[in-house]
Write an enzyme that holds these catalytic residues in place. Sequence first.
Site, mmCIF file in Angstrom:
data_model
loop_
_atom_site.group_PDB
_atom_site.id
_atom_site.type_symbol
_atom_site.label_atom_id
_atom_site.label_comp_id
_atom_site.label_asym_id
_atom_site.label_seq_id
_atom_site.Cartn_x
_atom_site.Cartn_y
_atom_site.Cartn_z
ATOM 1 C CD GLU A 1 17.540 -13.554 -7.167
ATOM 2 O OE1 GLU A 1 16.903 -13.983 -6.187
ATOM 3 O OE2 GLU A 1 17.245 -12.485 -7.744
ATOM 4 C CB CYS B 1 -0.892 0.018 1.227
ATOM 5 S SG CYS B 1 -1.932 -1.422 1.357
ATOM 6 C CG ASN C 1 1.248 0.363 4.384
ATOM 7 O OD1 ASN C 1 1.103 -0.852 4.246
ATOM 8 N ND2 ASN C 1 2.369 0.994 4.055
ATOM 9 N N GLY C 2 -0.973 -1.863 6.275
ATOM 10 C CA GLY C 2 -0.630 -2.825 7.328
ATOM 11 C C GLY C 2 -1.801 -3.740 7.622
ATOM 12 C CG HIS D 1 18.858 -37.320 -2.764
ATOM 13 N ND1 HIS D 1 19.189 -38.553 -2.272
ATOM 14 C CD2 HIS D 1 20.018 -36.735 -3.114
ATOM 15 C CE1 HIS D 1 20.501 -38.713 -2.308
ATOM 16 N NE2 HIS D 1 21.028 -37.615 -2.814
ATOM 17 C CD1 TRP E 1 -0.011 -5.864 -3.612
ATOM 18 C CD2 TRP E 1 -0.080 -6.743 -1.554
ATOM 19 N NE1 TRP E 1 0.500 -7.135 -3.683
ATOM 20 C CE2 TRP E 1 0.462 -7.709 -2.439
ATOM 21 C CE3 TRP E 1 -0.215 -7.091 -0.212
ATOM 22 C CZ2 TRP E 1 0.869 -8.962 -2.031
ATOM 23 C CZ3 TRP E 1 0.179 -8.350 0.201
ATOM 24 C CH2 TRP E 1 0.719 -9.275 -0.705
ATOM 25 C CD GLU F 1 10.356 -12.139 -7.914
ATOM 26 O OE1 GLU F 1 11.483 -12.105 -8.437
ATOM 27 O OE2 GLU F 1 10.013 -11.379 -7.008
ATOM 28 C CE LYS G 1 11.937 -3.034 -5.785
ATOM 29 N NZ LYS G 1 12.684 -4.152 -6.372
ATOM 30 N NE ARG H 1 7.354 2.110 -2.172
ATOM 31 C CZ ARG H 1 7.828 1.727 -0.999
ATOM 32 N NH1 ARG H 1 7.141 0.919 -0.248
ATOM 33 N NH2 ARG H 1 8.969 2.168 -0.571
#
Length: 603
Positions: free
Chosen positions: A476, A2, A98-99, A499, A74, A483, A598, A27
Site C-alpha cells: 500500500e 466518466c 460510460n463504459g 531472491h 476518461w 500514484e 477514482k 473521479r
Amino acid sequence: MCGIVGYSGPHNSVGPIIEGLSRLEYRGYDSAGICLKINGELQILKKEGKLENLKELITGQKPTSHTGIGHTRWATHGAVTTDNAHPHGNDLYAVVHNGIIENAAALKKDLMLEGFGFKSQTDSEVFLVLLTKFHKLGLSTLQSISRAFSTITGNSAFVIMEKASDKLYAVKRSAPLVVGENKELREAFVSSDPFALVGFAPKIYFPQDGVICEGVPTAGDVSLNFYELDLSPSSRYKFQTNSMALDATSKGPYEHYMLKEIHEQASLIDKLAAYYIKNEGRKVLDGLSGFSSDEWHVTACGTAWHAGLVIKNFFEQINRQRATVDIASEFRYRNPILRNKEIGLFISQSGETADTLACQELCKENGIPTYAIVNVEGSTLFRNADKNFLIHAGVEIGVASTKAFTLMALTGYLMSRAMEKTLDDPSLFGEMKLLSARIADLCANSEPIRAVAELIYTKKGFIFTGRGKYFPIAFEGALKLKEIAYVHAEGYAAGELKHGPIALIDENLVNIAIVGPELLEKTVSNVEEVKARRGLIVVVGPKDNSELEDLADAYIGLDFEGLPNLSPLYVNVALQFLAYHIAKLKGTDIDKPRNLAKSVTVE
Ligand code: F6R
C-alpha cells in the site's frame, strides 16, 4: 472515470449540469462536454482537458437550454482529443456513454459499409450511429434505443437526448446510473453518481440492467417512466430519497483533499467504533455478529485489495478461518473453486468497481452469499450484497485512497472480533481509541516525515519492505507513492528481497523498511543486506530504538505499544504522509494524479 449529468425541466440546464460535473471531477477525466438544445437544435460544446476549458467555452456563449446532457470523459477507445470527447451527436440525437462497447470495431466496420460516417475514434459513437440507423428505418426513439442497446456487448451506461423532444433517455448494463426527479420544480435528472444530484433531485431511482428510463417534462409536471427492452412497463428499479450530504466537498484548512482525508482518519475511527461497538465494548457488536465461513473469498482491486490482505491476516490469526485474497480481475477468470458454506467478501470504496462487481456476480451464480465492506451506501455492490458492512468514511475525494483503506481494514477487524466467541471484550474499544489517538498524534507531528521526504524525493526508485502483518502495508505504501509522485515504487516481502530485487539496489534506490516489533531481528537482517549494497535506507520502526536509528539513513520512529493487531494501520498513515510530502516536493497534481480515475467502472 466518466461522469454523466443530464437535466430536463423548465429552467436553464447549464447550471445543474456544470455543477454536477464539477462534483464528479475528483473521479478523474481528461475532457468534458455538454449538449444543449438551443432554438430547437442540438448544440454540442466540448473540449479536451479540464472542465475549466468547457466552462470558458460556455461563458463565451451564455447559452440557455431546458434540456442538456454533460459528460467528463476518461479515455478508453481513442486518444484524448476534443473530437473524441462526449457528447457525440448529429441532427437527431446526442449521446454520452460510460463504459466500453466490446463489439464496437465489428459494428463500426459494418455501419461504414452501410454508408454511415464517424467523426471520432470512440466506441461510444457506434451507439449514436446505431440509434440513427434504427430511427431511419422508421423505429421510434424508445425502439431505437432498445435495438441499439441489444446490439452492443460490454458494460455501459448511455444517456440520450433528441432533437424531437425535451425528453431524456438512459439505459445501462453493469455500469452506474441513477435517475432523479424534483416534482416541485418539474425537473428530471440523470447521472452516473447520486452525488451529482444532491440538492437537485430529492427522489432518485436506480434502474437495473436493461431498463430504459425516460424523463418527460411537461408543462405542469415531470414524470419518469421505466421500460423493459420489449418496451413493456418495468418495475425493475429501486427508489430512494437522496440523503447524501455535500459537506465533503470543501477542503477546509488543508491544501489538498488527500491531506484533509489523512487527518480525518482519527475521528473517523472513533465514529466507526461508536457505530459498531455498543456500550464501550461490553455489549455485542451491533450488526456484526453471527457469521463464520469455511473459507472467505476476498476480492477487491488496488488499495481495497491491500485492505483485503490485512483482513485475511485478521481472519486467519484471530479466528483461524481460511481466507483467500484475490485481485478481482484475476479471480473472475480463474474458475475459482466455490463451495457451500463459503462466503464471498468484496471490498470497495466506491462500490462501483467493474471487476469487483463481476466477482460478486460470479459468487451469486455459484450460490454462495456475498458480503460487502463498502463505503458508498446505495452503490451497486451495496445493493447486490446479502450483507453490508459500511465503513462510514464519508465521501473520499482524493483519487489516491487513504481514509477508505484504514476504515475498510478496521471494519474487517471488527468483523473478525465479532466472530470470536467472546464478543464482550471492553479492551476492543480501548484498542480502537488508542489507534485513533496515535494517528491524531502523528497528524499533529508529521514534520519529521516531511524532512525525510526532502532527503529522498529526488531518488529514482523505492522498494517498500515489510514482514507478516506489515507486508500488505509495504504494497500500500508503494502504491500510494507511485500514484501521486509518479516514481517507480514496489512493495516486497522483506525476506524476498534477496531472491531477485536486491539486484536493483544502488545509491539511487531507497528502501523504505517497515520494521515492527515482531520478527524484528529477521527484518533488521534484511535491512543490513540493503545497507551492504549502498542502498539508502529509511526505517519505519519502534521509537527510541537507537540501534535501528544508527543503521538507517533516516528514521521514522513510531509507538507500537498496545497495538498488536492494529499497528499496520498506524504505520500506513506514516507512509501516507511520506507519499504526500514526496509528491508535494515533486509538484504533482496530488488530488487528481494523471491517468487515474477514482471509480474504475470498466474492466
Ligand atoms: C488507490 C486507489 C485504487 C482503488 C481501486 C479500487 O489509491 O484508489 O487502487 O483502491 O481502484 O477502488 P474501489 O475501492 O472503489 O473498489
